[in-house]
Design an enzyme around this catalytic site. Sequence first.
Site, short mmCIF file in Angstrom:
data_model
loop_
_atom_site.label_atom_id
_atom_site.label_comp_id
_atom_site.label_asym_id
_atom_site.label_seq_id
_atom_site.Cartn_x
_atom_site.Cartn_y
_atom_site.Cartn_z
N GLY A 235 35.50 52.84 5.20
CA GLY A 235 34.41 53.24 4.33
C GLY A 235 33.15 53.55 5.10
O GLY A 235 33.05 53.27 6.31
N PRO A 236 32.15 54.14 4.44
CA PRO A 236 30.88 54.47 5.11
C PRO A 236 30.17 53.23 5.61
O PRO A 236 30.47 52.10 5.17
CB PRO A 236 30.08 55.16 3.98
N PRO A 237 29.24 53.38 6.53
CA PRO A 237 28.49 52.22 7.03
C PRO A 237 27.69 51.55 5.92
O PRO A 237 27.13 52.21 5.05
CB PRO A 237 27.56 52.83 8.09
N GLY A 240 29.93 47.10 3.00
CA GLY A 240 30.36 45.72 2.83
C GLY A 240 31.73 45.39 3.40
O GLY A 240 32.36 44.44 2.94
N THR A 242 32.52 44.29 6.55
CA THR A 242 32.45 43.02 7.28
C THR A 242 32.17 41.86 6.33
O THR A 242 32.71 40.76 6.51
CB THR A 242 31.34 43.10 8.36
N HIS A 458 4.28 75.65 -2.65
CA HIS A 458 5.68 75.42 -2.25
C HIS A 458 6.33 74.38 -3.16
O HIS A 458 7.42 74.60 -3.71
CB HIS A 458 5.71 74.94 -0.79
N GLU A 459 5.67 73.25 -3.34
CA GLU A 459 6.23 72.19 -4.18
C GLU A 459 6.23 72.59 -5.65
O GLU A 459 7.14 72.21 -6.41
CB GLU A 459 5.45 70.88 -3.98
#
Length: 663
Positions: A235-237, A240, A242, A458-459
């Site tokens: 799974g991604p870092p 959970g 560990t 821009h925003e």
Amino acid sequence: MSQEKKNTSKNKNIKPPKFNFYWIYGAIFVLFIGYQIFNSDSLSTKNLSQNEFENILSENDIERISIINNAVANIFIKNEALEKEQHKKNKGSLYTANSPIYYYKFGDLKNFQEKLEASKEEYQLDFDIKFEEKTNLLDQLFIYLPFIFLIGLWIYFMRRMSGGGSGGGGGQIFSIGKSKAKLFDQDQKVKTSFKDVAGLLGAKEEVQEIVDFLKSPDKYTSLGGKIPKGALLVGPPGTGKTLLAKAVAGEAGVPFFSLSGSDFVEMFVGVGASRVRDLFKQAQQKAPSIIFIDEIDAVGRARGKSNMTGGNDERENTLNQLLTEMDGFGTDTNVIVIAATNRADVLDKALLRAGRFDRQIYVDLPDLKEREAIFKVHLKPIKIHKDVDVEFLSQQTPGFSGADIANLCNEAALIAARQDKKAVHHQDFLDAVDRIVGGLEKKNKLISPKEKKTIAFHEAGHATASWMLEHAAPLVKVTIVPRGQSLGAAWYLPEERQIVQAEQMLDEMCATLAGRAAEKLMFDKISTGALNDLEKVTRQAKAMVTVYGLNDKIGNITYYDSSGQSDYNFTKPYSEETAQTIDKEISLIIEEQYQRAIKILTENKEKLVTLAELLLEKEVIFKKDLEVIFGSRPFDKDEVIEKIEEIHSSEAPNIENSSETTE
């Protein structure tokens, strides 16, 4: 009496110091120095001058003279002469009957001998002359001291290189091949349980079954089942993996060996394989047991990949030994291997096959309900105010992992403490979201009025286009306050969805390009501030064409290899003609959405100008300000947006931002 009892109890609690083998070395050294001091003649003899020596010589008091190492003469006095006053007062404190009273440094031996012979004839003397050779151990020690120091230094560094005392063999030189795994058993038990692991329902069920097998194996073996050899957590870092392994260690009640994949790696040849053998040997002796290898991709990478110089032979030998120990000839033992990695695509196929890792458990990013459960776990030690809405926070954090949520809660507590609050309020959590996602707010950053106006339009372009597009993410907040590397940002609340349609991706790209389109429409110029927008849009268009097969010209083809073990190491998986087509289609998709954004902004130019002027005035505006200008957004279906308006106007939910960067 009570005070005496307290003192005795304190004395009982005082533990004696642990025995250290170096104490023996110290005692031997002290005894050696003491022997040299007390055995030295300098404490029992007196040094004579030339005149004193000649006077004693002429009186015929000398019994014998011992010439030591042809340099010093030790003078022994006759017993009857010892009663003389001059000899009594010169006796040393450590004088014995066989000790000399005086010593004389004569210089040249030949002249000294001639002088003694002449004195014998002149005064009729009867003393004897004896030559002796003596070695001073202390002098010899100082001669060899540099060599002793170098040997001791070499032993020290060898002990350090072998891992000190953590190798299971006392940290000696020959324990370098011992396993570095940390053992958790009845003496050192892990307190983490499955109750401490929020979310991860599917993954918990998988590992809980392994724990149940260890606790009650008859339930499964009676039906012919066998204990799983291994489980791989992928799974991604920060999701959970560990933590889940810690929960297994706390729940299983069997010896648990924990180590990292990098613990097998060493500068010496053959050490990795030796440590693997020693690890499984220890685990088999304590079977049933569990071995947990974190970041297994350090040693489990596919063999033969990019091994042009032979530099990976040691790692491959370690992997080969691991494969043999997990499922080789005669490895039918009750040892379960649990491993974790976020790079399963680079692992060797032989390691992933059934019989070694029977189960691959995917630990994904938490969904809405799981994030709420994770928030509740991490909020337990934090003193929170009653206005904190956990459900609302979980809705504002899509894409956050468990580690991100833990960091968010800690950051909110730090923000509250910085403001001297007695509890952590809801606003502190929202500020923490802004801090983590957008970066540190920089209100004192110097920006010229011209640049500020460009940023505002821009925003405002992002906000206008997203308001008019059905599939664009609902807008939450627009700001031109610099934060992190961004000069301004538009904040959205993206919908949590498992699949994305082409129309949804195109609307998002159009809203992203609307910032640059607003600059072109209002100033007839474009700036470098849209770098982040262009990067995001290019990535999305490339994925549509080459990954998801959403382009009619390329067709239902994908050039994405999910296994990560593609055979196309040096060549592209498509022809040069197809590469040109891909480039054209990517450019065409982006240009179409750019023109579409210009069209939307042109149709709403007056509202765009009003919004930009309001943004220049307030610097931060919310959804209710856009409703005043544009009216109600017909596509809003989410009640979360309405709930945001009930909070104070200074609050700033997250999550995606389209920002103008300084790059």
